[in-house]
Design a protein around this motif. Structure first.
Motif, short mmCIF file in Angstrom:
data_model
loop_
_atom_site.label_atom_id
_atom_site.label_comp_id
_atom_site.label_asym_id
_atom_site.label_seq_id
_atom_site.Cartn_x
_atom_site.Cartn_y
_atom_site.Cartn_z
N ILE A 1 32.26 49.49 35.23
CA ILE A 1 33.65 49.17 34.89
C ILE A 1 34.08 49.94 33.64
O ILE A 1 35.14 50.54 33.59
CB ILE A 1 33.84 47.65 34.67
CG1 ILE A 1 33.68 46.90 35.99
CG2 ILE A 1 35.20 47.35 34.03
CD1 ILE A 1 33.51 45.39 35.82
N LEU B 1 35.71 43.36 40.10
CA LEU B 1 34.35 43.51 39.59
C LEU B 1 34.14 42.68 38.32
O LEU B 1 33.04 42.16 38.09
CB LEU B 1 34.02 44.98 39.36
CG LEU B 1 33.97 45.83 40.63
CD1 LEU B 1 33.79 47.31 40.29
CD2 LEU B 1 32.87 45.36 41.58
N LYS B 2 35.18 42.52 37.52
CA LYS B 2 35.07 41.65 36.34
C LYS B 2 34.84 40.20 36.75
O LYS B 2 34.11 39.47 36.09
CB LYS B 2 36.32 41.78 35.47
CG LYS B 2 36.37 43.07 34.69
CD LYS B 2 37.65 43.21 33.90
CE LYS B 2 37.70 44.56 33.21
NZ LYS B 2 38.98 44.81 32.53
N VAL C 1 33.11 50.93 40.80
CA VAL C 1 34.58 50.91 40.85
C VAL C 1 35.07 51.81 41.97
O VAL C 1 35.89 51.41 42.80
CB VAL C 1 35.18 51.36 39.49
CG1 VAL C 1 36.70 51.47 39.58
CG2 VAL C 1 34.77 50.40 38.39
N CYS D 1 38.62 47.05 39.30
CA CYS D 1 38.04 46.60 38.03
C CYS D 1 38.22 45.10 37.85
O CYS D 1 37.29 44.41 37.39
CB CYS D 1 38.66 47.36 36.86
SG CYS D 1 38.09 49.07 36.72
#
Length: 162
Positions: A53, A87-88, A69, A84
């Motif tokens: 990320i 994925l966070k 990403v 992003c």
């Protein structure tokens, strides 16, 4: 993700960190660590995703392989920002899995907390290195100050005297 987890090298770092445990280290602990227990896998996921990320733009400029990403963007047809953000969320979920492994898993019943804490601390370390940017590749003042406050000028936590 399998290739990404291997390239993060977190599993190797976890096993290597156990060597310094001396008396507490047993062959069973090494066998456990070498067989990718969930706590080590989720720590590796954390490291891989957080690194990707934060550093994927820099890595793209250098011509490195695709990051999580980019893979997520291609697979789901979303923007970089959306990838992003997702994925966070996955990084945040890693902490739920990590906490579960530390407290409720079978592993926590059979292995010393000192072993599990090493895995936890490595995950905390990756969080620190990437929370404010890529503190691993581009060591800035925030990274230096954080390490200094932890190792050189720690804050005393002793109870006040009455």
């Amino acid at each position: 993700m399998g290739v990404g987890l291997t390239s993060a090298a977190t599993s190797v770092l976890n096993v290597t960190s156990l060597v310094g445990m001396e008396d507490a280290l047993t062959p069973e602990i090494f066998n456990w660590a070498f067989n990718n227990p969930k706590i080590i896998v989720v720590g590796s996921i954390h490291a891989r995703l957080f690194d990707d990320i934060i550093s994927h733009k820099f890595e793209q400029e250098r011509g490195h392989s695709a990051s999580a990403v980019e893979c997520y963007m291609r697979e789901y047809g979303v923007s970089e920002k959306e990838a992003c953000n997702e994925l966070k969320i996955q990084v945040d979920n890693v902490w739920k899995d990590m906490n579960h492994e530390m407290i409720f898993s079978e592993t926590s019943k059979f292995f010393p907390m000192s072993v599990l804490t090493r895995v936890l601390n490595l995950t905390r370390g990756t969080e620190f290195m990437y929370k404010a940017g890529d503190g691993y590749t581009h060591v800035g003042q925030a990274t230096k100050d954080g390490i200094k406050s932890l190792l050189i000028d720690p804050i005393s936590i002793s109870a006040p005297e009455n």
